[in-house]
Structure formats: structure tokens, C-alpha cells
Design a protein around this motif. Structure first.
Motif, PDB file in Angstrom:
ATOM      1  N   GLU A 116     -80.127 -45.173  81.455  1.00 31.40           N
ATOM      2  CA  GLU A 116     -81.345 -45.598  82.159  1.00 31.40           C
ATOM      3  C   GLU A 116     -82.564 -44.836  81.647  1.00 31.40           C
ATOM      4  N   TYR A 151     -85.875 -46.312  79.720  1.00 36.13           N
ATOM      5  CA  TYR A 151     -87.210 -46.016  80.239  1.00 36.13           C
ATOM      6  C   TYR A 151     -88.075 -45.362  79.165  1.00 36.13           C
ATOM      7  N   PHE A 152     -87.518 -44.371  78.477  1.00 40.84           N
ATOM      8  CA  PHE A 152     -88.278 -43.630  77.470  1.00 40.84           C
ATOM      9  C   PHE A 152     -88.692 -44.540  76.318  1.00 40.84           C
ATOM     10  N   GLU A 153     -87.857 -45.509  76.014  1.00 42.04           N
ATOM     11  CA  GLU A 153     -88.151 -46.418  74.901  1.00 42.04           C
ATOM     12  C   GLU A 153     -89.221 -47.451  75.261  1.00 42.04           C
ATOM     13  N   ARG A 154     -89.279 -47.864  76.526  1.00 50.75           N
ATOM     14  CA  ARG A 154     -90.116 -49.002  76.903  1.00 50.75           C
ATOM     15  C   ARG A 154     -91.411 -48.633  77.628  1.00 50.75           C
ATOM     16  N   THR A 155     -91.503 -47.434  78.202  1.00 51.73           N
ATOM     17  CA  THR A 155     -92.659 -47.113  79.047  1.00 51.73           C
ATOM     18  C   THR A 155     -93.966 -47.100  78.250  1.00 51.73           C
ATOM     19  N   LEU A 156     -95.054 -47.470  78.914  1.00 46.83           N
ATOM     20  CA  LEU A 156     -96.343 -47.587  78.243  1.00 46.83           C
ATOM     21  C   LEU A 156     -96.982 -46.237  77.945  1.00 46.83           C
ATOM     22  N   ASN A 157     -96.624 -45.195  78.683  1.00 48.92           N
ATOM     23  CA  ASN A 157     -97.254 -43.899  78.454  1.00 48.92           C
ATOM     24  C   ASN A 157     -96.442 -42.997  77.519  1.00 48.92           C
ATOM     25  N   ARG A 158     -95.588 -43.598  76.710  1.00 44.65           N
ATOM     26  CA  ARG A 158     -94.891 -42.866  75.638  1.00 44.65           C
ATOM     27  C   ARG A 158     -95.778 -42.864  74.405  1.00 44.65           C
ATOM     28  N   VAL A 194     -93.475 -38.677  76.858  1.00 42.18           N
ATOM     29  CA  VAL A 194     -94.118 -39.447  77.923  1.00 42.18           C
ATOM     30  C   VAL A 194     -95.078 -38.528  78.662  1.00 42.18           C
ATOM     31  N   GLN A 246     -97.570 -38.112  81.925  1.00 46.09           N
ATOM     32  CA  GLN A 246     -97.856 -38.646  83.253  1.00 46.09           C
ATOM     33  C   GLN A 246     -98.977 -37.853  83.903  1.00 46.09           C
TER      34      GLN A 246
END
Length: 350
Positions: free
Chosen positions: A30, A34-41, A54, A56
Motif C-alpha cells: 500500500e 501511494y509513494f508511486e502515485r501521490t502528487l506531492n512526490r 513526498v 507534506q
């Protein structure tokens, strides 16, 4: 039939031999998604190594809007820790805390924006500047805003006493900065009065006292103190304070105080909503008088100051669960010498 059972066991073991291992593997997957798809990476450099992280935003209510702190999330494979420098969007950030994850699928850290680059000479004869001439990035905070900000002289006469708190990466070079060293910050010279290596492992915290600039010794253009040899004057003395007593005065009391071994006594774990008193303790002889109390915390101060005098400091811990886990340094100054005690805020009960 045995081949089918063996193949089945291999497939199950690949996901985890127990339900706990399988749950951990799912949680890890999971995080990876998340790490692959999140916009703030975003791409960054951690201690000069290119990687992805990432970023935040943090609630500004926690630090009274005085700094733009961020949370940084990275995989466990990334080498990072307290004191690491992160270059992100052409700006430099300093790692202050590392969260101990209860489910260790990744690393989460808090960073603060570097606001000063501090330089000093490591070789005065050859004019060699620290960190290969670049200086050390640091987070500097006006300690006067957060702490008592005054010292006492004579019969409790308050004196303006501007202070700065510097957080800088713990390296052999920064460790060599001793008490009494003078450094430039924002065009003004300050003197290192106290160095704390304990409160945040990976960072050094200097408590600085305002000093007087000297054009015969300080390089204003490069902002490096004690750059020149000067004219033989002792530049450690300032206009505000003098190490030489006036003619006819009796300095025996100060000399007596300097011989006394003292320490700050009080609880090192304090609970929310409770009141605590910190006093000076000695092994023998008369208890010396405190010239100054200083309470330092890089974030919002978790204490209310109830009483302070030459003998003790009384504080009440704010009844706010957000302060649980905060580490605070309480320092006292006696005869020009600082000593401190590290205090940690814990839960109200239990």
C-alpha cells in the motif's frame, strides 16, 4: 498431489508465512503504491544524493506561523536522519526529528527551512573557512522571543540581552566550535555561550549572546568574526559586560561562586498540566545565585513561566496533548557559565 500442495505452500509463503507477515506485506505494498502515485512526490537531494521524497505541509497552528515546517516521507532504503540536509525546489531544509513508526513501512521526518549560512575560520593563519569555504547551513531562531530574554544584575536590575538559538548539523567541524567563539548572524556578531549535543542527536544547538562588532578583527563583507589579527585587543570583551571589575570593587563573591560545583535539579520528565520547580544544587558550600534562566525549544514553548528568581524557576506544563514527546532544554547561567537539564514532556496520566 504432493506437488500441488508444495506449490500452494510456496505461493502462500511468498506473501508471508503467517497472517502477521501477510498483513505487513500488504501494508508495505500500500505504501509503495501511494509513494508511486501521490502528487506531492518530487525529486530532491538528501545529503547530496538524488532521490524522490513526498513533501507534506504541516499545520501552522503548531508553531505560531513562525516557520514553514514540512513532513518528508521516504522509503526505508533511503539514507536520511536527524541532521541531514535536503535540497528541494532549489531550497535547503534541515531534518529536525525522525518519527519512530509503529508500522515501519517507511520513514517520516520533520524538516525546517534553513534560514542562515554560518561561516567561521577553521585555520586562522591560512584563512580557511569551514565546510570547504561554503560555511554550514543552519536554522537560527531568535531565542528572546521564546524565552525569558533578560538577565539580572545587582538588585534584580533587568538588562536587555538579545539571544539567538542555532541548530546546525553535528559534524567534527561543528563540534570544534567552543564556548566563546564569535560568529556573524544577519550582520550582527554573537558569542557562543552554551552548546547542547544531547537534546537532539544529530544536531548541535548553540545558545548565542549578543556581542560587539570590532572592525579591527571582524570581516564585515564576508561576515566572518575574528578574521583579522587586530591590534592585540581582547575582542571577547564587549561594551555591555566586562571581565575586569571596577577599581576598588570586591570581586571575591564572583571568585567564590566560580569555585562551586553546581547543577540544575528537577524532574526530567514532566506531565501535562502540572507544575514543576527547578533549583540549583551544589555538592558543598553556599548555593550560588542564578544570573539568568533560559528555556529553549525549537517549537512553541510547552510551559507557562510562573516564577523565576535567583534561586529557582517554576513552570506549569500546558495541558495540550500535542506537546507530548517534546524535549526542552532548561539552562541556568552562574558567573558566566551555562549548564542545562534536558526535560521531556510526557502524558498526563499513566
Amino acid at each position: 498431489m504432493s506437488n500441488y500442495a508444495e506449490a500452494y505452500r510456496k505461493r502462500i509463503n511468498a506473501m508471508g508465512g503467517t497472517s502477521r507477515e501477510r498483513n505487513m506485506a500488504r501494508k508495505q505494498r500500500e505504501f509503495e503504491l501511494y509513494f508511486e502515485r501521490t502528487l506531492n512526490r518530487e525529486e530532491c537531494e538528501i545529503d547530496s544524493v538524488k532521490t524522490f521524497a513526498v513533501f507534506q505541509d504541516q499545520s501552522q497552528s503548531n508553531n505560531k506561523d513562525l516557520s514553514d515546517d514540512k513532513y518528508v516521507i521516504v522509503p526505508n532504503s533511503v539514507e536520511v536522519g536527524v541532521g541531514s540536509y535536503i535540497k528541494w525546489r532549489d531550497e535547503l531544509w534541515l531534518v529536525f526529528t525522525e518519527e519512530a513508526k509503529t508500522i515501519p513501512t517507511h520513514q517520516q521526518l520533520k524538516v525546517k527551512h534553513v534560514n542562515r549560512n554560518i561561516k567561521w575560520l577553521v585555520d586562522k593563519k591560512n584563512k580557511v573557512v569551514c565546510n570547504d569555504g561554503f560555511g554550514w547551513p543552519a536554522y537560527v531562531q531568535n531565542q528572546t522571543l521564546y524565552t525569558l530574554g533578560v538577565s539580572f544584575s545587582g538588585q534584580h536590575l533587568p538588562l536587555a540581552n538579545a539571544k539567538m538559538s542555532v541548530y546546525i548539523k553535528d559534524t567534527p567541524e561543528t563540534r570544534n566550535v567552543t564556548v566563546g567563539t564569535r560568529i556573524f548572524i544577519a550582520g550582527q556578531v554573537y558569542k557562543v555561550e552554551f552548546a547542547d549535543y544531547v537534546s537532539r542527536v544529530g544536531l548541535i544547538n548553540w545558545l548565542l549572546d549578543e556581542d560587539t562588532k570590532n572592525p579591527e578583527r571582524d570581516n564585515f563583507e564576508l561576515e566572518i568574526a575574528d578574521y583579522y589579527d587586530g591590534s592585540g585587543k581582547d575582542n571577547s570583551k564587549t561594551d555591555k559586560k566586562s571581565d575586569t571589575p571596577p577599581e576598588g570593587s570586591d570581586s571575591s563573591s564572583d571568585n567564590d561562586q566560580s569555585k562551586v560545583e553546581w547543577q540544575i535539579e528537577g524532574d526530567q520528565k514532566v506531565r501535562l498540566g502540572r507544575t514543576y520547580t527547578f533549583k540549583i544544587g551544589v555538592t558543598s558550600g553556599e548555593t550560588p545565585k542564578v544570573e539568568e534562566w533560559t528555556i529553549g525549544d525549537i517549537e512553541d514553548l510547552p510551559f507557562y513561566i510562573q516564577e523565576k528568581n535567583e534561586e529557582s524557576l517554576t513552570v506549569r506544563v500546558k495541558d495540550d496533548y500535542r506537546y507530548v514527546g517534546h524535549t526542552i532544554s532548561i539552562a541556568a547561567k552562574i558567573n558566566g557559565e551555562y549548564k542545562n537539564i534536558v526535560v521531556k514532556v510526557i502524558k498526563k496520566f499513566g
